[in-house]
Scaffold this active site. Structure first.
Site, PDB file in Angstrom:
ATOM      1  N   TRP A 135       5.424   1.024  14.953  1.00  0.00           N
ATOM      2  CA  TRP A 135       6.386   0.269  14.149  1.00  0.00           C
ATOM      3  C   TRP A 135       7.777   0.896  14.218  1.00  0.00           C
ATOM      4  O   TRP A 135       8.757   0.278  13.843  1.00  0.00           O
ATOM      5  CB  TRP A 135       5.921   0.127  12.707  1.00  0.00           C
ATOM      6  CG  TRP A 135       5.361   1.372  12.119  1.00  0.00           C
ATOM      7  CD1 TRP A 135       6.044   2.334  11.458  1.00  0.00           C
ATOM      8  CD2 TRP A 135       3.994   1.789  12.149  1.00  0.00           C
ATOM      9  NE1 TRP A 135       5.195   3.326  11.067  1.00  0.00           N
ATOM     10  CE2 TRP A 135       3.921   3.021  11.470  1.00  0.00           C
ATOM     11  CE3 TRP A 135       2.819   1.243  12.687  1.00  0.00           C
ATOM     12  CZ2 TRP A 135       2.730   3.724  11.321  1.00  0.00           C
ATOM     13  CZ3 TRP A 135       1.641   1.938  12.527  1.00  0.00           C
ATOM     14  CH2 TRP A 135       1.596   3.153  11.862  1.00  0.00           C
ATOM     15  N   GLU A 150       4.437  -1.325   6.625  1.00  0.00           N
ATOM     16  CA  GLU A 150       4.642  -0.768   5.284  1.00  0.00           C
ATOM     17  C   GLU A 150       3.513  -1.161   4.332  1.00  0.00           C
ATOM     18  O   GLU A 150       3.089  -0.376   3.499  1.00  0.00           O
ATOM     19  CB  GLU A 150       5.991  -1.212   4.715  1.00  0.00           C
ATOM     20  CG  GLU A 150       7.172  -0.480   5.323  1.00  0.00           C
ATOM     21  CD  GLU A 150       7.096   1.031   5.102  1.00  0.00           C
ATOM     22  OE1 GLU A 150       6.527   1.464   4.099  1.00  0.00           O
ATOM     23  OE2 GLU A 150       7.597   1.770   5.958  1.00  0.00           O
ATOM     24  N   GLN A 193      -1.654   3.444   0.690  1.00  0.00           N
ATOM     25  CA  GLN A 193      -2.986   3.988   0.364  1.00  0.00           C
ATOM     26  C   GLN A 193      -3.860   4.234   1.591  1.00  0.00           C
ATOM     27  O   GLN A 193      -5.058   4.445   1.453  1.00  0.00           O
ATOM     28  CB  GLN A 193      -3.769   3.046  -0.579  1.00  0.00           C
ATOM     29  CG  GLN A 193      -2.980   2.507  -1.721  1.00  0.00           C
ATOM     30  CD  GLN A 193      -2.984   3.422  -2.916  1.00  0.00           C
ATOM     31  OE1 GLN A 193      -3.390   4.566  -2.794  1.00  0.00           O
ATOM     32  NE2 GLN A 193      -2.518   2.948  -4.056  1.00  0.00           N
ATOM     33  N   THR A 194      -3.294   4.177   2.785  1.00  0.00           N
ATOM     34  CA  THR A 194      -4.122   4.285   3.989  1.00  0.00           C
ATOM     35  C   THR A 194      -3.422   5.198   4.994  1.00  0.00           C
ATOM     36  O   THR A 194      -2.209   5.125   5.171  1.00  0.00           O
ATOM     37  CB  THR A 194      -4.329   2.888   4.604  1.00  0.00           C
ATOM     38  OG1 THR A 194      -4.788   2.006   3.564  1.00  0.00           O
ATOM     39  CG2 THR A 194      -5.372   2.904   5.698  1.00  0.00           C
ATOM     40  N   LEU A 196      -9.805  -2.075   6.358  1.00  0.00           N
ATOM     41  CA  LEU A 196      -8.620  -1.365   5.851  1.00  0.00           C
ATOM     42  C   LEU A 196      -8.690  -1.152   4.343  1.00  0.00           C
ATOM     43  O   LEU A 196      -8.053  -0.253   3.812  1.00  0.00           O
ATOM     44  CB  LEU A 196      -7.353  -2.174   6.157  1.00  0.00           C
ATOM     45  CG  LEU A 196      -6.577  -1.804   7.411  1.00  0.00           C
ATOM     46  CD1 LEU A 196      -5.366  -2.723   7.558  1.00  0.00           C
ATOM     47  CD2 LEU A 196      -6.108  -0.361   7.361  1.00  0.00           C
ATOM     48  N   TYR A 230      -8.422  -2.268   0.130  1.00  0.00           N
ATOM     49  CA  TYR A 230      -7.329  -2.721  -0.748  1.00  0.00           C
ATOM     50  C   TYR A 230      -6.851  -4.110  -0.329  1.00  0.00           C
ATOM     51  O   TYR A 230      -5.695  -4.323   0.064  1.00  0.00           O
ATOM     52  CB  TYR A 230      -6.166  -1.730  -0.754  1.00  0.00           C
ATOM     53  CG  TYR A 230      -6.586  -0.363  -1.218  1.00  0.00           C
ATOM     54  CD1 TYR A 230      -6.746  -0.088  -2.567  1.00  0.00           C
ATOM     55  CD2 TYR A 230      -6.848   0.639  -0.300  1.00  0.00           C
ATOM     56  CE1 TYR A 230      -7.153   1.164  -2.999  1.00  0.00           C
ATOM     57  CE2 TYR A 230      -7.270   1.898  -0.717  1.00  0.00           C
ATOM     58  CZ  TYR A 230      -7.413   2.150  -2.068  1.00  0.00           C
ATOM     59  OH  TYR A 230      -7.827   3.388  -2.472  1.00  0.00           O
ATOM     60  N   TYR A 276       9.477  -0.404  -3.914  1.00  0.00           N
ATOM     61  CA  TYR A 276       9.251   0.429  -2.725  1.00  0.00           C
ATOM     62  C   TYR A 276       9.300  -0.409  -1.442  1.00  0.00           C
ATOM     63  O   TYR A 276      10.032  -0.097  -0.503  1.00  0.00           O
ATOM     64  CB  TYR A 276       7.888   1.152  -2.811  1.00  0.00           C
ATOM     65  CG  TYR A 276       7.537   1.767  -1.498  1.00  0.00           C
ATOM     66  CD1 TYR A 276       8.046   2.996  -1.142  1.00  0.00           C
ATOM     67  CD2 TYR A 276       6.778   1.067  -0.553  1.00  0.00           C
ATOM     68  CE1 TYR A 276       7.808   3.539   0.102  1.00  0.00           C
ATOM     69  CE2 TYR A 276       6.539   1.598   0.693  1.00  0.00           C
ATOM     70  CZ  TYR A 276       7.045   2.832   1.013  1.00  0.00           C
ATOM     71  OH  TYR A 276       6.818   3.357   2.257  1.00  0.00           O
ATOM     72  N   ASP A 304       7.863   6.869  -2.653  1.00  0.00           N
ATOM     73  CA  ASP A 304       6.395   6.833  -2.616  1.00  0.00           C
ATOM     74  C   ASP A 304       5.913   8.234  -2.975  1.00  0.00           C
ATOM     75  O   ASP A 304       6.720   9.106  -3.345  1.00  0.00           O
ATOM     76  CB  ASP A 304       5.892   6.359  -1.243  1.00  0.00           C
ATOM     77  CG  ASP A 304       6.219   7.345  -0.135  1.00  0.00           C
ATOM     78  OD1 ASP A 304       6.898   8.356  -0.404  1.00  0.00           O
ATOM     79  OD2 ASP A 304       5.779   7.116   1.003  1.00  0.00           O
ATOM     80  N   CYS A 330      17.163  23.723  -1.786  1.00  0.00           N
ATOM     81  CA  CYS A 330      15.955  23.318  -2.517  1.00  0.00           C
ATOM     82  C   CYS A 330      15.737  24.216  -3.744  1.00  0.00           C
ATOM     83  O   CYS A 330      15.466  25.415  -3.625  1.00  0.00           O
ATOM     84  CB  CYS A 330      14.744  23.392  -1.590  1.00  0.00           C
ATOM     85  SG  CYS A 330      13.222  22.960  -2.446  1.00  0.00           S
TER      86      CYS A 330
END
Ligand code: SF4
Length: 353
Positions: free
Chosen positions: A20, A33, A38-39, A76, A78, A116, A134, A204
């Site tokens: 992508w 996206e 979750q994957t 996949l 969900y 998001y 995220d 940081c």
């Protein structure tokens, strides 16, 4: 060099080569996206290519029956993501002539598009200066700014979105956003962040204070109730396994599972509610949802299940089960009972709003 410049320079040198990213047109970016939520990336790769081959445009997806879409998504997990994408593709055809809108407000009005997804697609595909947040970006920004509060609380959540917005206000917002996500996935990892390789190390705050690994700090969630489910693993005369389709509304809508019911206890006789007779010891698997945990007690069973609690039943040969849109608990239960099925899930992107 600004922080965002440093992120972009780091990203250009270190980004993983992913399909992508090679083809940042709006539709492939959008599909990626959604799939990545979750994957894990590795799990998404084969699905992404197949899905785009089958549905190369929003119009192609919009025209397909939902069962075909769910079948292409099978494995996949969900599945609500697939339902929303299907619905959104239909809205794109109706409202935008089949073209993904180059307009954040119009895009945000589509099914399943939260802050998001809107930020990710509109920044990567169209260059809009919108942020993403995220789980990976949350971790990076919590550490960079040393946010000690639970980042799910409203005030720190706003602060994180503001920090992400400040970074995305850049000539290349899509690359800034992807850099943050990539940094969280590969360098600023939950355990043992590799600060020496990080383009943000100089500024940081968590690193300077030596507390990087302790952040983000999340309060424990409330305990979830455990619900007992009694299910049957029954086969027909050809050794195919009986599965049942859940109702079109509610939890796990329209997905396939072993015939079973929620019950007050694990007594095998509850299988009568779905037309089965079972026996022996149960195989027990647990599956957590946001607000509850299922303890699924699976008994070897015989009989033909009824549709008293389901919209359809079907006997499916074992080799064909991976092509079916099965629930997560059903996958676990089948595996625990010795049926070979591919693994699919993982801790992927968790979009935050
Ligand atoms: Fe994360 Fe370390 Fe980079 Fe800070 S310096 S953002 S803790 S990897």
């Amino acid at each position: 060099m600004s922080r965002a410049d440093e992120l972009v320079a780091w990203y250009r040198a270190h980004r993983r080569d992913l399909p992508w990213r090679r083809d940042p047109r709006p539709w492939p970016v959008w599909v990626s996206e959604i799939m990545l939520q979750q994957t894990r990336v590795e799990s998404v790769l084969p699905y992404f290519a197949r899905f785009l081959e089958r549905f190369p445009t929003p119009a192609a997806l919009a025209a397909a029956p939902i069962d075909d879409v769910l079948a292409a998504w099978a494995g996949l997990g969900y599945y609500r993501r697939a339902r929303h994408l299907h619905q959104a593709a239909q809205q794109v055809v109706e409202r935008h002539g089949g073209e993904v809108p180059d307009d954040p407000a119009a895009f945000a009005a589509l099914a399943g598009v939260g802050r998001y997804t809107c930020g990710a697609v509109q920044s990567i595909a169209f260059g809009h200066r919108l942020p993403v947040l995220d789980g990976n970006v949350e971790r990076v920004l919590c550490r960079l700014h040393r946010v000690e509060e639970d980042p799910r609380a409203p005030a720190p959540r706003r602060r994180l979105w503001d920090a992400a917005s400040a970074l995305a206000d850049h000539a290349h917002p899509g690359e800034v956003n992807q850099a943050l996500m990539e940094l969280g996935a590969t360098v600023c990892t939950p355990r043992s962040p590799r600060c020496l390789l990080c383009p943000l190390q100089a500024g940081c705050a968590a690193r300077a204070a030596g507390v990087a690994e302790a952040l983000p700090r999340k309060a424990k969630r409330k305990a979830r109730p455990t619900i007992t489910v009694v299910a049957g693993l029954a086969r027909d005369a050809d050794d195919a396994i009986w599965v049942a389709r859940r109702p079109d509304d509610g939890l796990l809508a329209g997905l396939w599972e072993l015939p079973g019911v929620e019950a007050p206890d694990a007594d095998v006789r509850h299988l009568a509610a779905v037309g089965l007779v079972g026996g022996g010891d149960a195989t027990v698997v647990e599956h957590g949802f946001t607000h509850r945990i299922w303890a699924v007690h699976v008994y070897r069973a015989r009989g033909t299940p009824t549709t008293a609690h389901h919209t359809a039943v079907r006997a499916v040969p074992e080799h064909a089960l991976p092509t079916l849109a099965l629930t997560g608990p059903a996958l676990k239960a089948l595996r625990a009972c010795g049926v070979a099925l591919p693994h699919r899930r993982g801790a992927g992107r968790k979009p935050l709003s």
